[in-house]
Design a protein around this motif. Structure first.
Motif, short mmCIF file in Angstrom:
data_model
loop_
_atom_site.label_atom_id
_atom_site.label_comp_id
_atom_site.label_asym_id
_atom_site.label_seq_id
_atom_site.Cartn_x
_atom_site.Cartn_y
_atom_site.Cartn_z
N MET A 17 0.20 -0.26 -0.51
CA MET A 17 -1.22 0.10 -0.45
C MET A 17 -1.53 1.25 -1.41
O MET A 17 -2.58 1.28 -2.04
CB MET A 17 -1.63 0.48 0.97
N LYS A 18 -0.61 2.19 -1.55
CA LYS A 18 -0.81 3.31 -2.48
C LYS A 18 -0.82 2.81 -3.92
O LYS A 18 -1.62 3.25 -4.74
CB LYS A 18 0.27 4.37 -2.27
N LYS A 19 0.08 1.89 -4.23
CA LYS A 19 0.15 1.34 -5.58
C LYS A 19 -1.06 0.46 -5.88
O LYS A 19 -1.50 0.38 -7.03
CB LYS A 19 1.44 0.55 -5.77
N LYS A 74 -12.73 -10.09 -0.86
CA LYS A 74 -13.78 -9.22 -1.37
C LYS A 74 -13.35 -8.38 -2.56
O LYS A 74 -14.16 -8.02 -3.39
CB LYS A 74 -14.28 -8.28 -0.28
N ILE A 75 -12.06 -8.05 -2.64
CA ILE A 75 -11.59 -7.19 -3.73
C ILE A 75 -11.90 -7.81 -5.08
O ILE A 75 -12.28 -7.10 -6.02
CB ILE A 75 -10.08 -6.90 -3.58
N ASP A 104 -16.83 -2.32 -4.30
CA ASP A 104 -16.12 -1.06 -4.50
C ASP A 104 -14.67 -1.23 -4.05
O ASP A 104 -14.38 -1.28 -2.85
CB ASP A 104 -16.80 0.06 -3.71
N LYS A 105 -13.79 -1.34 -5.02
CA LYS A 105 -12.37 -1.60 -4.76
C LYS A 105 -11.75 -0.52 -3.87
O LYS A 105 -10.98 -0.83 -2.96
CB LYS A 105 -11.64 -1.69 -6.10
N ARG A 150 -9.20 0.97 1.18
CA ARG A 150 -9.11 1.89 2.31
C ARG A 150 -9.25 1.13 3.64
O ARG A 150 -8.53 1.36 4.59
CB ARG A 150 -10.18 2.99 2.18
N LEU A 151 -10.19 0.18 3.69
CA LEU A 151 -10.36 -0.65 4.89
C LEU A 151 -9.14 -1.53 5.13
O LEU A 151 -8.72 -1.73 6.28
CB LEU A 151 -11.62 -1.52 4.77
#
Length: 129
Positions: free
Chosen positions: A13-15, A89-90, A96-97, A102-103
């Motif tokens: 998720m961080k990457k 959605k991404i 907004d990516k 975040r979600l």
């Protein structure tokens, strides 16, 4: 197999936040595959749980079994709504990516907590009633 793949996605998720489009799609495809794997592993988990209750000494009204079933239903409903719509959605234009990721990360943590609670009920077998 139902829980493990989701722990891998904590660092992913961080990457994903800083990934370019091609790399992002690779992460998202891996995420989709993990979701599919978790669904099928869940079928094995449910099947083996039913067999254990049928051949074991527990009844369906045992408190930890009832709580596990309730968490299982909740996690299945959550899994159906938590990941796939956000992943779709991404790639949509105008989204907004950062917010969607975040979600997605929040959904990942909620799902992991649900699964770990379910695992705790099955291992500890607490008696509530």
């Amino acid at each position: 197999m139902s829980i493990g793949p989701f722990f891998i996605f904590i660092p992913v998720m961080k990457k994903l936040r800083s990934a370019e489009a091609l790399e992002q799609n690779a992460y998202l495809n891996t995420f989709r595959t993990a979701i599919r794997l978790a669904k099928h592993a869940g079928h094995v988990l449910v099947g083996s749980g039913i067999l254990l209750v049928l051949v074991g000494s527990w009844s369906w009204s045992t408190s930890w079994i009832v709580m596990t079933i309730l968490l299982l239903i909740g996690s299945l409903l959550f899994l159906a709504r938590a990941f796939s719509p956000k992943i779709r959605k991404i790639n949509e234009p105008g989204q907004d990516k950062a917010i969607i990721i975040r979600l997605l990360a929040r959904s990942l943590w909620i799902y992991l907590v649900l699964l770990l609670c379910m695992l705790a009920f099955m291992v500890v077998k607490p008696t509530f009633w």
